[in-house]
Design a protein around this motif. Structure first.
Motif, short mmCIF file in Angstrom:
data_model
loop_
_atom_site.label_atom_id
_atom_site.label_comp_id
_atom_site.label_asym_id
_atom_site.label_seq_id
_atom_site.Cartn_x
_atom_site.Cartn_y
_atom_site.Cartn_z
N ASN A 32 82.01 41.64 52.66
CA ASN A 32 83.20 40.94 52.18
C ASN A 32 83.98 41.84 51.24
N MET A 33 85.29 41.69 51.26
CA MET A 33 86.11 42.40 50.29
C MET A 33 87.29 41.53 49.91
N LYS A 34 87.86 41.81 48.74
CA LYS A 34 89.05 41.11 48.27
C LYS A 34 90.30 41.85 48.73
N VAL A 35 91.27 41.08 49.19
CA VAL A 35 92.60 41.61 49.49
C VAL A 35 93.60 40.72 48.77
N LYS A 36 94.77 41.25 48.53
CA LYS A 36 95.81 40.46 47.88
C LYS A 36 96.92 40.21 48.89
N LEU A 37 96.92 39.02 49.44
CA LEU A 37 97.90 38.65 50.46
C LEU A 37 99.29 38.49 49.82
N PRO A 38 100.36 38.87 50.55
CA PRO A 38 100.38 39.12 51.99
C PRO A 38 100.01 40.53 52.42
N ALA A 39 99.65 41.45 51.50
CA ALA A 39 99.13 42.75 51.92
C ALA A 39 97.72 42.55 52.48
N GLY A 40 97.31 43.44 53.36
CA GLY A 40 95.96 43.35 53.91
C GLY A 40 95.77 42.22 54.89
N SER A 41 96.83 41.82 55.60
CA SER A 41 96.74 40.66 56.48
C SER A 41 95.76 40.87 57.62
N ASP A 42 95.72 42.09 58.21
CA ASP A 42 94.79 42.31 59.33
C ASP A 42 93.34 42.24 58.86
N LEU A 43 93.08 42.68 57.63
CA LEU A 43 91.73 42.56 57.08
C LEU A 43 91.36 41.08 56.88
N PHE A 44 92.30 40.33 56.35
CA PHE A 44 92.06 38.91 56.10
C PHE A 44 91.85 38.13 57.39
N LEU A 45 92.64 38.42 58.41
CA LEU A 45 92.59 37.66 59.65
C LEU A 45 91.51 38.15 60.62
N LEU A 46 91.36 39.48 60.73
CA LEU A 46 90.53 40.04 61.80
C LEU A 46 89.38 40.92 61.30
N GLY A 47 89.32 41.15 60.00
CA GLY A 47 88.20 41.91 59.45
C GLY A 47 88.26 43.40 59.67
N ALA A 48 89.44 43.92 60.04
CA ALA A 48 89.59 45.36 60.28
C ALA A 48 91.05 45.73 60.14
N LYS A 49 91.31 47.01 59.83
CA LYS A 49 92.66 47.52 59.90
C LYS A 49 92.93 47.84 61.37
N THR A 50 93.99 47.27 61.94
CA THR A 50 94.10 47.23 63.38
C THR A 50 95.21 48.09 63.98
N HIS A 51 95.90 48.91 63.17
CA HIS A 51 96.78 49.91 63.78
C HIS A 51 95.92 50.85 64.60
N VAL A 52 96.44 51.34 65.72
CA VAL A 52 95.65 52.19 66.62
C VAL A 52 95.03 53.36 65.86
N SER A 53 95.80 54.00 65.00
CA SER A 53 95.29 55.16 64.27
C SER A 53 94.15 54.78 63.34
N GLU A 54 94.19 53.56 62.78
CA GLU A 54 93.15 53.11 61.86
C GLU A 54 91.89 52.67 62.60
N ILE A 55 92.07 52.09 63.79
CA ILE A 55 90.92 51.78 64.64
C ILE A 55 90.19 53.07 65.00
N ARG A 56 90.93 54.10 65.37
CA ARG A 56 90.33 55.39 65.74
C ARG A 56 89.62 56.03 64.55
N LEU A 57 90.23 55.91 63.37
CA LEU A 57 89.60 56.46 62.17
C LEU A 57 88.29 55.76 61.86
N ALA A 58 88.28 54.43 61.96
CA ALA A 58 87.04 53.69 61.72
C ALA A 58 85.97 54.11 62.72
N LYS A 59 86.34 54.30 63.97
CA LYS A 59 85.38 54.75 64.99
C LYS A 59 84.86 56.15 64.66
N PHE A 60 85.75 57.01 64.17
CA PHE A 60 85.32 58.37 63.81
C PHE A 60 84.26 58.32 62.72
#
Length: 302
Positions: free
Chosen positions: A61-89
């Motif tokens: 779990n982590m804290k985010v301050k909405l409305p920033a961090g919406s993809d983390l709040f909704l889906l549990g990950a940063k979901t821009h393609v470049s960020e998905i690839r970085l997480a996989k790396f």
């Protein structure tokens, strides 16, 4: 941790992010509706964010301050393609006991992922220059005994630097580069707060924190070249370096810095599997045009 399972969960988050609203509603209906209410009605009126809990895809779990961090709040990950690839790396390449240096950590998503991957004997050092965002980063990383958050910027040397801190909704654009977003439509109605913050070179951070980073991640909104100038390329230790490249905003001095790195590092694209892909030549305009607007490029030790 089961790395294949983590990547599957990332893929699921990316599918939801890019799919129809109806599927997101089915998956996270109440959260989605509450976020839309906050972003569209509450935040424009009161101009204050809401500290909320996000359940991340790797189980923490982590804290985010909405409305920033919406993809983390909704889906549990940063979901821009470049960020998905970085997480996989990171999933593919960070092992137990390794050290990770996160420059421009924001709320700490990649720092927390790195801590989960490197375990209790690993070490994660996170740098964030925005005082408001740092407070949340510090709270999030405090849960990890192997993590340390530092309120500072990174650059070519130690000293003080002027930092431009945007309102919460635009906080991922915070930078030491004053003119980075001058021509953006949103910038005309947004005023950054100017502050002075401590600045450290990568060399100083590595020595001060007594770390041997296997991977350094740099996301500093146009100041990547300045951060790269702060690393001693003649050192025997050669960490993998990942930095954000924004196609339509060529960074001043980046090509010159990368020419210095070329003796010791190879510049590579990060592919969809979270691995080092094709070699990148910043002088090849045809190749650059094929890049996404925002890419995470890899400096891979030779």
């Amino acid at each position: 941790m089961n790395r294949n399972a983590l990547i599957e969960k990332l893929n699921d988050a990316e599918t939801l992010a890019n799919g129809p609203i109806s599927k997101r509603l089915l998956a996270v209906g109440f959260r989605y509706l509450s976020f839309q209410w906050l972003k569209r009605i509450v935040y424009p009126l009161v101009k204050k964010g809401k500290l909320s809990n996000a359940q991340l895809f790797f189980g923490q779990n982590m804290k985010v301050k909405l409305p920033a961090g919406s993809d983390l709040f909704l889906l549990g990950a940063k979901t821009h393609v470049s960020e998905i690839r970085l997480a996989k790396f990171l999933i593919n390449h960070l092992e137990s006991d390794m050290h990770f240096l996160d420059i421009g950590a924001h709320f700490g998503y990649f720092s927390m992922l790195a801590a989960a991957l490197t375990g209790k004997n690993g070490k994660v050092v996170s740098l964030e220059a925005s005082r408001n965002i740092y407070q949340i980063l510090s709270s999030n990383t405090a849960k990890c005994t192997q993590c340390k958050a530092i309120h500072a910027a990174a650059g070519p040397s130690n000293g003080m630097v002027r930092f431009y801190d945007f309102p919460l909704l635009f906080s991922e654009y915070n930078t030491i580069e004053k003119d980075q977003y001058t021509n953006e439509s949103w910038k005309s109605s947004i005023q950054a707060e100017e502050t002075e913050v401590n600045m450290y070179s990568l060399n100083a951070l590595i020595e001060q924190e007594n770390i041997k980073p296997s991977i350094i991640k740099i996301d500093v909104e146009g100041a990547e070249a300045k951060v790269l100038q702060g690393l001693d390329l003649t050192s025997s230790q050669k960490p993998i370096i990942i930095f954000e490249y924004i196609k339509n905003k060529p960074q001043e001095g980046l090509e010159s810095v990368l020419n210095e790195y070329a003796t010791y590092y190879e510049l590579r694209l990060m592919n969809e599997f979270g691995e080092a892909g094709e070699v990148i030549d910043l002088k090849n305009s045809e190749q650059l045009q094929k890049l996404m607007d925002s890419e995470n490029l890899i400096l891979l030790p030779r």
